[in-house]
Structure formats: C-alpha cells, structure tokens
Scaffold this active site. Structure first.
Site, PDB file in Angstrom:
ATOM      1  N   GLU A 129      -4.780   2.735  23.648  1.00 10.18           N
ATOM      2  CA  GLU A 129      -3.924   2.167  22.598  1.00 10.18           C
ATOM      3  C   GLU A 129      -3.188   0.929  23.106  1.00 10.18           C
ATOM      4  O   GLU A 129      -2.791   0.885  24.276  1.00 10.18           O
ATOM      5  CB  GLU A 129      -2.891   3.208  22.149  1.00 10.18           C
ATOM      6  CG  GLU A 129      -3.506   4.442  21.523  1.00 10.18           C
ATOM      7  CD  GLU A 129      -2.464   5.480  21.092  1.00 10.18           C
ATOM      8  OE1 GLU A 129      -1.254   5.198  21.172  1.00 10.18           O
ATOM      9  OE2 GLU A 129      -2.886   6.573  20.678  1.00 10.18           O
ATOM     10  N   GLU A 196      -5.447   1.626  12.757  1.00  9.21           N
ATOM     11  CA  GLU A 196      -4.863   2.828  12.132  1.00  9.21           C
ATOM     12  C   GLU A 196      -3.652   2.469  11.284  1.00  9.21           C
ATOM     13  O   GLU A 196      -2.721   1.802  11.761  1.00  9.21           O
ATOM     14  CB  GLU A 196      -4.470   3.837  13.225  1.00  9.21           C
ATOM     15  CG  GLU A 196      -3.814   5.090  12.630  1.00  9.21           C
ATOM     16  CD  GLU A 196      -3.718   6.266  13.583  1.00  9.21           C
ATOM     17  OE1 GLU A 196      -4.252   6.201  14.704  1.00  9.21           O
ATOM     18  OE2 GLU A 196      -3.093   7.264  13.176  1.00  9.21           O
TER      19      GLU A 196
END
Ligand code: KIV
Length: 302
Positions: A129, A196
């Site tokens: 991430e 996302e």
C-alpha cells in the site's frame, strides 16, 4: 438435508496467468477478475471457476482471524495462508499482500519479506500500500525480480491516518496527488495497481493514463478489472458489508441452517444414519460375543 446442487466439474486445464497476461488483457480491453482467498478449498474453487488472479489479502486479519482491522496481521500469518492457497491454485496469478510494517521500516527489509512470499508462500507477486513514499521499496523489490502490485486510495493499513475506512481522492488536490502517485508507481515498476474507494471518474482517468492494469474496489466500472474481498461477495462476513461490495450469496444464512439441522438431528437421534456407520461381519461379531461369554463364565484369577 441441504439441497445445494453439486459443484460443476473441473474445466479443461488453463495456462498459468502471468503479470504479462494481465497487461495484455488491458491492451485488448478485456476485464480482469480478481478475488481474495485465504485457504486451499477456496483457492481450488476459484481456480476452477477461471478467476484471473487470487489475492491473499491482509483482509485475512478481519474476515478470517477476527481482528478489528488489518494492522495486527503478521508475516508468519500471511505466509501460512499463502501456502494453503498456493496448494489449491494452478493457473491464477497469485498475489501475497505485504502486512503492516513488513515493508515500511526499510526498503531492504521490504525485499526480504517480499522474497518470503515467493520462496515460502508460493506466490507469484506481492502487493503493498502507498504512493510516492514507497517508491524505493518498489524499485528494490522489482529489482530483485519480484512483481509488485501497488494500492492507492483507501489503504486500510493507514486507517488511523485516514480517520477511518473512508473514500479517498474526492477533492481536486487529493485526486491530483493520487494520479501523480499512480504514475510514479508505474514508473517504479509496479505491474498493476489496486484503486480502492475512490470516485469512479478519477479511477477511470487514472486507468486511461496508465499502461498497467488497474484493479478497482469501490472505484467504478472504468478500471481494467475488479477485485472484491471473498467474504463480502459470499455474505460470510457479518460485521459490516462495504457499500461497494455486492453479495452474490448469503453463506452465513446457509451455514446457520446447516448447523441448526445438525444440532436438531443429533438431539433427535437422526444422525448418524446406517449409511454413515461402519459395518462388522456377522461371524466376527458372533465370535466376539462368544469370547465375552467365555470370559464372563470363567472369572480371571489375579
Ligand atoms: O487485503 C485485501 O483484501 C485487499 C483488497 C481489498 C484489495 O487489499
């Protein structure tokens, strides 16, 4: 008794899906399907269904291990579940999600941990991430020959920085920064990016500007593919269902029915039936009874 229809037979063997195959799908305008899995039977079923890629997500922590968020997940927990998934899947591209603190402390540690996903976990690639602050780690991991998938937008490992599980990139400034990060990650060598919980039109713009495929989750139809957490899709995680998840089944209810039936059958003496019991030949049984009669008629001396 359950009336579910039997699982469809295994399809003909598929070729192994590679990172290159995903990129070619994007070039041909074919959508990519990816789901998470954490165990052998699910990986087997997904592979047979023809899924392009399986992500062993650190969502494991929430949907399988019962943690509040993904932060407590360890490398050892991830590797354990990756190994199970790798045993079940032959064709799908397997991606292991690097857990919190496995790549943030130093780029060297990031390479070592990424290597464990391939060497010990049986994965083909890793995911991590973050944007510009991850470029050194991405470059070194890719330099070691390990494909990296990036993840922008709502990055659950930063839940405390983000102030909760909330959509990202909704202002012009944050959307512009996200686009810059996406371009930087592509340049650093990422083979794909998860987007996302970002506005659909931002995700579409990013997908058009990148040559690598984007995988959307709560990011609209403009991405090159879609990913969901398996337990959200199956209705297996009942703490909450994200707004962007579609439930294709309600397995919690199916499980509850099966458990209720089992308990009732045990209590009423309906289970096990004769068909579930082990046979013993009549002559063996008679011989046992005779032996017992004989012993009981002739008490043993101490
Ligand atoms: O951990 C995970 O399952 C993920 C997906 C939500 C992309 O990162």
């Amino acid at each position: 008794m359950s009336t579910l229809s039997p699982v469809s037979p295994a399809p003909v063997e598929r070729k192994k899906i590679t990172t290159l195959a995903l990129r070619q799908k994007k070039e041909r305008g074919e959508k990519i399907a990816m789901l998470t899995a954490y165990d052998y039977p699910t990986a087997l079923a997904l592979d047979r269904a023809g899924i392009d890629s399986i992500l062993v997500g650190d969502s494991l922590g929430m949907v399988v291990l019962g943690y509040e968020n993904t932060l407590p997940v360890t490398m050892d927990e991830m590797i354990h579940h990756c190994r199970a998934v790798a045993r079940g899947s032959k064709s799908a591209l397997l991606i292991g999600d690097m857990p919190f603190l496995s790549y943030q402390v130093s780029a060297q540690e990031a390479v070592r941990n990424a290597g464990r996903f391939l060497q010990q976990g049986g994965m083909d690639a890793v995911k991590l991430e973050g944007g510009r602050e991850r470029l050194e780690a991405v470059r070194l991991i890719v330099g070691a020959g390990i494909p990296v998938m990036g993840h922008l937008g709502l990055t659950p490992q930063s839940v405390h920085m983000l102030g909760g599980f909330r959509p990202q990139g909704r202002t012009a400034a944050s959307a512009g920064r996200l686009l810059e990060d996406a371009l930087l990650l592509e340049e650093a060598g990422c083979f794909s990016l998860v987007l996302e919980s970002v506005p659909a039109r931002l995700a579409e713009l990013v997908s058009k500007r990148l040559s690598i495929p984007t995988m959307g989750i709560g990011a609209g139809l403009g991405c090159d593919g879609q990913v969901l957490v398996l337990h959200d899709l199956l209705g297996l995680f009942d703490r909450f269902t994200p707004k962007f998840a579609r439930q294709y089944a309600h397995l919690n209810a199916v499980m509850r029915n099966a458990f209720d039936e089992f308990i009732a059958d045990v209590q009423a003496g309906r289970f096990p039936g004769e068909e579930h019991s082990v046979e013993m030949a009549e002559e063996e049984w008679e011989s046992l009874l005779q032996e017992l009669d004989h012993k009981e008629a002739k008490p043993q001396k101490n």
